[in-house]
Design a protein around this motif. Sequence first.
Motif, PDB file in Angstrom:
ATOM      1  N   SER A 171       0.828  -1.211   0.000  1.00  0.00           N
ATOM      2  CA  SER A 171       0.000   0.000   0.000  1.00  0.00           C
ATOM      3  C   SER A 171       0.860   1.257   0.000  1.00  0.00           C
ATOM      4  O   SER A 171       2.077   1.207   0.238  1.00  0.00           O
ATOM      5  N   PRO A 172       0.245   2.418  -0.242  1.00  0.00           N
ATOM      6  CA  PRO A 172       0.996   3.675  -0.150  1.00  0.00           C
ATOM      7  C   PRO A 172       1.665   3.855   1.212  1.00  0.00           C
ATOM      8  O   PRO A 172       2.814   4.316   1.290  1.00  0.00           O
ATOM      9  N   ALA A 173       0.973   3.497   2.298  1.00  0.00           N
ATOM     10  CA  ALA A 173       1.568   3.635   3.630  1.00  0.00           C
ATOM     11  C   ALA A 173       2.791   2.739   3.779  1.00  0.00           C
ATOM     12  O   ALA A 173       3.805   3.133   4.363  1.00  0.00           O
ATOM     13  N   ALA A 174       2.694   1.508   3.254  1.00  0.00           N
ATOM     14  CA  ALA A 174       3.826   0.584   3.333  1.00  0.00           C
ATOM     15  C   ALA A 174       5.009   1.107   2.517  1.00  0.00           C
ATOM     16  O   ALA A 174       6.166   1.039   2.957  1.00  0.00           O
ATOM     17  N   LYS A 175       4.736   1.638   1.339  1.00  0.00           N
ATOM     18  CA  LYS A 175       5.808   2.159   0.495  1.00  0.00           C
ATOM     19  C   LYS A 175       6.465   3.379   1.107  1.00  0.00           C
ATOM     20  O   LYS A 175       7.620   3.704   0.789  1.00  0.00           O
ATOM     21  N   ALA A 176       5.735   4.067   2.000  1.00  0.00           N
ATOM     22  CA  ALA A 176       6.300   5.223   2.702  1.00  0.00           C
ATOM     23  C   ALA A 176       7.113   4.800   3.920  1.00  0.00           C
ATOM     24  O   ALA A 176       7.643   5.647   4.636  1.00  0.00           O
ATOM     25  N   GLY A 177       7.203   3.483   4.153  1.00  0.00           N
ATOM     26  CA  GLY A 177       8.007   2.976   5.253  1.00  0.00           C
ATOM     27  C   GLY A 177       7.294   2.899   6.578  1.00  0.00           C
ATOM     28  O   GLY A 177       7.924   2.691   7.621  1.00  0.00           O
ATOM     29  N   LEU A 178       5.964   3.036   6.589  1.00  0.00           N
ATOM     30  CA  LEU A 178       5.215   2.962   7.830  1.00  0.00           C
ATOM     31  C   LEU A 178       4.908   1.509   8.180  1.00  0.00           C
ATOM     32  O   LEU A 178       4.689   0.680   7.294  1.00  0.00           O
ATOM     33  N   ARG A 214      -2.155  13.933   4.754  1.00  0.00           N
ATOM     34  CA  ARG A 214      -0.766  14.078   5.191  1.00  0.00           C
ATOM     35  C   ARG A 214      -0.695  13.762   6.679  1.00  0.00           C
ATOM     36  O   ARG A 214      -1.503  14.257   7.474  1.00  0.00           O
ATOM     37  N   ILE A 215       0.242  12.909   7.046  1.00  0.00           N
ATOM     38  CA  ILE A 215       0.430  12.571   8.452  1.00  0.00           C
ATOM     39  C   ILE A 215       1.910  12.680   8.817  1.00  0.00           C
ATOM     40  O   ILE A 215       2.789  12.526   7.967  1.00  0.00           O
ATOM     41  N   GLU A 216       2.129  12.950  10.094  1.00  0.00           N
ATOM     42  CA  GLU A 216       3.487  13.043  10.611  1.00  0.00           C
ATOM     43  C   GLU A 216       3.581  12.245  11.901  1.00  0.00           C
ATOM     44  O   GLU A 216       2.575  11.981  12.565  1.00  0.00           O
ATOM     45  N   TYR A 225       8.950  11.017  10.560  1.00  0.00           N
ATOM     46  CA  TYR A 225       8.461  10.936   9.186  1.00  0.00           C
ATOM     47  C   TYR A 225       7.394  12.000   8.975  1.00  0.00           C
ATOM     48  O   TYR A 225       6.719  12.444   9.914  1.00  0.00           O
ATOM     49  N   ALA A 226       7.237  12.416   7.735  1.00  0.00           N
ATOM     50  CA  ALA A 226       6.150  13.311   7.314  1.00  0.00           C
ATOM     51  C   ALA A 226       5.830  12.924   5.878  1.00  0.00           C
ATOM     52  O   ALA A 226       6.656  13.118   4.975  1.00  0.00           O
TER      53      ALA A 226
END
Length: 540
Positions: A171-178, A214-216, A225-226
């Motif tokens: 997912s997008p969140a996973a690809k962002a390293g979350l 957008r989350i931080e 992260y942001a």
Amino acid sequence: MNSRSFNQLIQYALFCFVFLSACKKDSPNLGNTKQTPTTDRVALTNDSIFLYAKEIYYWNDNLPSYDDFNPRQYTAGSTDLAKYEINLLNIAGYSSSNKYDILSSNNKDETKFSYIEDVSGNGGVSAGIRNLTSSVNLQGEGNDIGIYFVGAYGPSDNDYKVFIQAVYPGSPAAKAGLTRGATITKIGNEVIGDNFDLDQNAINQLLNDPFSIRIEGEKVDGTAYAVSLAKTTYDSSPIYKDTVLSAGGKKIGYLAYARFSNDDNSLEPLNNVFQKFATQGVQDLVIDLRYNGGGYVTTAQHLANLIVPTGTTGTMFVEQYNTTMQQGKATILKNQPVRNSNGDIIGRDTYGDYGYDLKTNTKPFEKKGNLTGVKNVVFLVTGSTASASELVINSLRAVPSLTVKLVGTTTYGKPVGFFPVRLEGIYDLYLASFSTKNANGEGDYYDGLTPGNQIAGKIMLDGQQQDLDTFSDYDFGDTHELYLAEALNQLGVVSSTSTSNTVMSVRTKQGGTSPALNLMKGTAKKKEFKGMIETRIGKN
């Protein structure tokens, strides 16, 4: 009206006439004098929902006659689907004296087991997403930003912490390293954690399928992260995390499994994980099903067969249908061709050609894979652990050579399953049609499976009866995480986590009775399909 539309209308009217005639001929004692000929599509589908229930619903003996029930009365609702859901809810009210198929929360009733969904938006695929705003379906297809849910802890509404409970792979969140355990300190322009009354709208925005947000915050490794996340479609593995832990002189295999998705999505990843376990000499297992609402029975069988020791034989579980079906009298099923998990018709069989007796639907163990000598399995469970997940647990606890334990809270409680009935070509109706029991005859866990009660283990609640899963800063597979640490203790491995400063500080923060915590704990998590789908039933 063009000629094509006119021809389609004629064909539909002809189908309605034939269907009504068949229903009356095959079910002469339904008391359906009110079932008069009509071309009203909603009336016909409401008829179908009831008439199928009259023959295949697990509690069909409790249903009244057609005239007394009057399915055509259910015409209130903003959409056709809403009308059908009201019809189904009233059927569910007859499920038993305890109304097993009714779930009441926030002064609202809904079906707990049975449901109907519109599959036209996903190419006719069965069991896509049940009234969900964001999730991954049972084909492994996601369409969201990828955050499953969030948890929170803290001493008050003005001092609490929000963290991510799970992130869908791919997912997008996973690809962002979350990952699980990452904290959220800011959503959009709203700082989170110091005023719940003001934060609530921002949190709901995050959970209600945003197009972009957008989350931080802080990742589990302590780095900030942001990120801006945009909803997109993606392919997702059903495996959140797998790892081999070396602890107490043992090799322990850990698997966090999201859903019992179809064969194409689940079998290869599961096989690969268990091959790795075998290669590295795993002796015991921790299977994390905290957010696994179930899925396909065939996949559940495959996982059970990967787990059991070599030489395990005999009954895994039995599917028990109602008397009408066991005696081959559910003649309405001849209208339903058998479909696979992709919604495609397979062969020329109808569900009316299949056998529903106990012998035909006794499922045996058939060992799979090279992990041969597992003796202990600990399952991590919560109230979101349902259906096919409970089926695996219940089946394995009857295996004499296995010790099965639970760590967590009481599971959802769904010992019944179903298969799809296609209506109007666009709706799949899932009526609870069979219950399951293991080789010892154990089943009927309608109130769920509780660690330390029906099955040995440890209940994971604090002094305020808050689920300890709601208090974690750690990713899946991290031995500092409270559920996994307790699972290791159940396996005889004393974890340093139980006395670490980190955990003690978390426990200190658990003391409050913050409304923020209660909201996070009580919010309905409709993020995963909850069900047990049978796509192949044995022939006589």
